[in-house]
Design a protein around this motif. Structure first.
Motif, PDB file in Angstrom:
ATOM      1  N   ASP A 170       0.837  -1.207   0.000  1.00  0.00           N
ATOM      2  CA  ASP A 170       0.000   0.000   0.000  1.00  0.00           C
ATOM      3  C   ASP A 170       0.871   1.255   0.000  1.00  0.00           C
ATOM      4  O   ASP A 170       1.965   1.252   0.551  1.00  0.00           O
ATOM      5  N   VAL A 171       0.340   2.317  -0.591  1.00  0.00           N
ATOM      6  CA  VAL A 171       0.944   3.630  -0.398  1.00  0.00           C
ATOM      7  C   VAL A 171       0.666   4.034   1.048  1.00  0.00           C
ATOM      8  O   VAL A 171      -0.480   3.965   1.497  1.00  0.00           O
ATOM      9  N   THR A 172       1.720   4.416   1.779  1.00  0.00           N
ATOM     10  CA  THR A 172       1.531   4.817   3.174  1.00  0.00           C
ATOM     11  C   THR A 172       2.064   6.231   3.390  1.00  0.00           C
ATOM     12  O   THR A 172       2.983   6.652   2.697  1.00  0.00           O
ATOM     13  N   SER A 173       1.462   6.908   4.353  1.00  0.00           N
ATOM     14  CA  SER A 173       1.891   8.272   4.649  1.00  0.00           C
ATOM     15  C   SER A 173       1.604   8.605   6.104  1.00  0.00           C
ATOM     16  O   SER A 173       0.577   8.173   6.648  1.00  0.00           O
ATOM     17  N   PHE A 174       2.493   9.357   6.732  1.00  0.00           N
ATOM     18  CA  PHE A 174       2.221   9.831   8.082  1.00  0.00           C
ATOM     19  C   PHE A 174       1.029  10.785   8.102  1.00  0.00           C
ATOM     20  O   PHE A 174       0.445  11.034   9.147  1.00  0.00           O
ATOM     21  N   GLY A 175       0.671  11.289   6.920  1.00  0.00           N
ATOM     22  CA  GLY A 175      -0.499  12.149   6.828  1.00  0.00           C
ATOM     23  C   GLY A 175      -1.802  11.385   7.048  1.00  0.00           C
ATOM     24  O   GLY A 175      -2.867  11.981   7.208  1.00  0.00           O
ATOM     25  N   MET A 176      -1.735  10.052   7.043  1.00  0.00           N
ATOM     26  CA  MET A 176      -2.933   9.236   7.247  1.00  0.00           C
ATOM     27  C   MET A 176      -3.249   9.045   8.730  1.00  0.00           C
ATOM     28  O   MET A 176      -4.299   8.498   9.073  1.00  0.00           O
ATOM     29  N   LEU A 177      -2.331   9.457   9.603  1.00  0.00           N
ATOM     30  CA  LEU A 177      -2.519   9.232  11.039  1.00  0.00           C
ATOM     31  C   LEU A 177      -3.003  10.516  11.698  1.00  0.00           C
ATOM     32  O   LEU A 177      -2.210  11.379  12.094  1.00  0.00           O
ATOM     33  N   GLU A 178      -4.326  10.632  11.822  1.00  0.00           N
ATOM     34  CA  GLU A 178      -4.887  11.913  12.271  1.00  0.00           C
ATOM     35  C   GLU A 178      -4.546  12.257  13.716  1.00  0.00           C
ATOM     36  O   GLU A 178      -4.441  13.432  14.063  1.00  0.00           O
ATOM     37  N   ASP A 179      -4.356  11.239  14.543  1.00  0.00           N
ATOM     38  CA  ASP A 179      -4.138  11.534  15.962  1.00  0.00           C
ATOM     39  C   ASP A 179      -2.758  12.101  16.264  1.00  0.00           C
ATOM     40  O   ASP A 179      -2.513  12.592  17.362  1.00  0.00           O
TER      41      ASP A 179
END
Lengths: 396, 396
Positions: free
Chosen positions: A213-222
């Protein structure tokens, strides 16, 4: 009347400093497969030059310090495809990922403060960090483990009272290591526990292979308030010479500090931003195509290299780099042999010795990094030349 | 998890921060003569876009870190017309004069070290210097003296054991002060006696009026090893948004330090360098024309302003700025009045309050800087609006 200690202590680029010898080899008539530098041969999408050619204002005027609005909006839309929502004030355009990183270190580190980073790492981080008298503290990884580092014990060992941030390059340069979302969550947890920033370099974001998967720290809202993301058009769109990048963060205080730095240097070039907006608006199919191309090249390079007796390497999961151990004592000496003494049918090969990517002195001496930026056939031939070179080097 | 002290202490641009109020005034239907920012309305020579449109490589690749050779050669030729000889290794291309200055401060100042500079000075020098924890020490000048500063006693009063460099902006921003060659020689002498570098910002080089000679620290061969010159296409060629500048020095150690920084950020944009090479190759007639245009604008602005009772100002000799004392207590308060309360036939005017150009707290409060970047008629109208504004402000 001397120069500053910081530049006196800096090294010339370990990726670029062997160029002289490559030019000499070429002057002697040798063909050199240049696997040392991340300059893809993939064509820049035509929409870039088309947009620039269409620019019709009579005065090439200053742009907004934070970036041309149309480009910022294109980046917002690009991120939406990964379900990440950014506002205009969360994004600031920079002269490539390089300026983005320089600004982030300038905005975060007081002299003497530290950032931790997995080594081997993209060597120019030293320049970005040392420029403002910060210090990079390495988390040492190994070829045998595929350069894995998302491990609580390893990370916490590098953290000191002076640590201000954890740097993450994923997909990784020079290792090709890709962080999973779970690994990012772990890093986020550690950052929260130690009250640290996360500097996430995601310029290779789409280049994650084998169905990852494409992953990003931008996906972790908390943890959004402590994350700052670096992006760039260089690799994704094969537009290294455009020098368009950006900083993205939802932390207002950080973005306000970076805006001050941006105002200081006034703005980024207007035309390149016009071209970059067109690139960020490319259809998703473009990423699929580019990824397939690089995945094929990786396969070609890896398949050839892994057959060389004594080479230690796990298949890299992303970006377009592969770092491995070679069955030689000193990769730099071997590289000089390849450029000065060796050829097979008038051809030789060039890589980046990996020692320059380590912060710990002495590490990486028998490792090399290659960039799989040439077509499959050239990658196979390049790897073959490394194999033949090793044989010749051992039989000197 | 805070930001660095250096960005926390930095100010937002005093030139740009009143823009919001100007936009509001415009939204209310007022016409605002924007004399606050050095963005000329003169057209960028067409050769710039022509050269870029003609670029036909399929990959926008990294350029050389030190700059595209053709551009470097064009700059060498440009300097020859003033009898200054530079070698390729004496010149390094940067992202505008801004990056040139950032790199120079990074390469020269250790944390806590100082550079002296005549105040008022171009405010972004604070950012360039503070970024690397250096300190600017001001040489205070006065409107009554035409902001003169090339005076041994004044300069030496600012020099301390921590001083590393003397910064010279000539023709000057924001004062328009032009150094004569004799004044440069004096500064060179002082630099040699105190073993200091000379950082010479010559981006307005050709804009020296009333028959003044073009002067450059590059003309003084006996101090060549301690001189570093900053240049840019922004003002000379009305190409602010191109962001192409350069560092020039015959000091090899300094240039080697700056090359390390340049390699760290890889390169400047390729296309803009192609365009800039065409600009530097323009015929000398172009400079004569541009100079005549700005000289006319200066005359128009000066003639109108000097008639306002209480305005204190000498005729500026160069660049395209004029700084003067106004018959008000607080120029910032007056500017807010102009933007929010005042209009004459639906028109008002905007300038840059000069306090932001001073390092010494409290100085420049009743001064303003204007940029004479609009045509003569607009400059006269702008000055008239300042006069009418002052009358209205006093009669509130």
């Amino acid at each position: 009347m001397d120069v500053s200690k910081r530049v006196a202590a800096m090294q010339f680029s370990p990726i670029r400093r062997f160029n002289t010898y490559a030019f000499e080899a070429e002057a002697e008539g040798k063909k050199v497969y240049r696997l040392n530098i991340g300059q893809p041969d993939v064509e820049t999408p035509e929409c870039f030059m088309d947009a620039i050619r269409g620019f019709d204002k009579k005065v090439i005027a200053y742009a907004e310090s934070g970036g041309v609005t149309d480009l910022v909006d294109a980046i917002i839309d690009y991120n939406k495809q990964y379900n990440m929502e950014f506002a205009r004030e969360d994004i600031l355009i920079t002269n490539g990922g390089s300026e983005a990183l320089t600004m982030i270190f300038t905005a975060l580190l007081n002299p003497g403060e530290e950032a931790v980073i997995a080594e081997p790492f993209y060597t120019n981080y030293n320049t970005f960090c040392n420029q403002v008298n910060g210090t990079l503290v390495p988390i040492t990884t190994r070829a045998e483990d595929g350069y894995a580092w998302a491990n609580r014990e390893m990370i916490e060992r590098a953290i000191t009272p002076k640590t201000k941030a954890i740097c993450c390059i994923s997909p990784g340069n020079p290792t090709g290591r890709v962080l999973t979302l779970d690994e990012m969550k772990l890093i986020g947890e550690i950052a929260r526990e130690h009250d640290l920033w996360i500097i996430s370099d995601e310029v290779y974001r789409e280049f994650a292979y084998d169905g990852r998967d494409v992953t990003s720290f931008g996906m972790l809202e908390d943890i959004a308030d402590r994350v700052v993301i670096v992006d760039s058009v260089s690799k994704r769109f094969s537009a290294c010479g455009a020098r368009v990048g950006c900083v993205m963060s939802k932390n207002r205080e950080l973005m306000s500090g970076i805006l001050k730095l941006a105002q200081g240097r006034l703005c980024c070039p207007t035309l390149e931003q016009v071209g970059a907006a067109a690139l960020y608006r490319l259809d998703k199919a473009y990423y699929q195509e580019a990824k397939a191309e690089y995945e094929g090249r990786r396969n070609a390079a890896y398949e050839e290299l892994i057959q060389i007796p004594g080479v230690i390497c796990q298949k890299p999961g992303g970006a377009f780099y592969l770092t491995c151990k070679l069955p030689v004592e000193d990769a730099e000496d071997f590289l000089m042999f390849l450029l000065k003494e060796f050829d097979d049918k008038g051809e030789t090969v060039m890589f980046a010795p990996a020692a320059g990517f380590y912060a710990t002195p002495g590490l990486g001496k028998n490792e090399m990094r290659i960039a799989y930026v040439l077509n499959q056939e050239s990658m196979r031939r390049g790897a073959e030349l490394i194999r033949l070179g090793i044989e010749a080097y051992k039989n000197r």
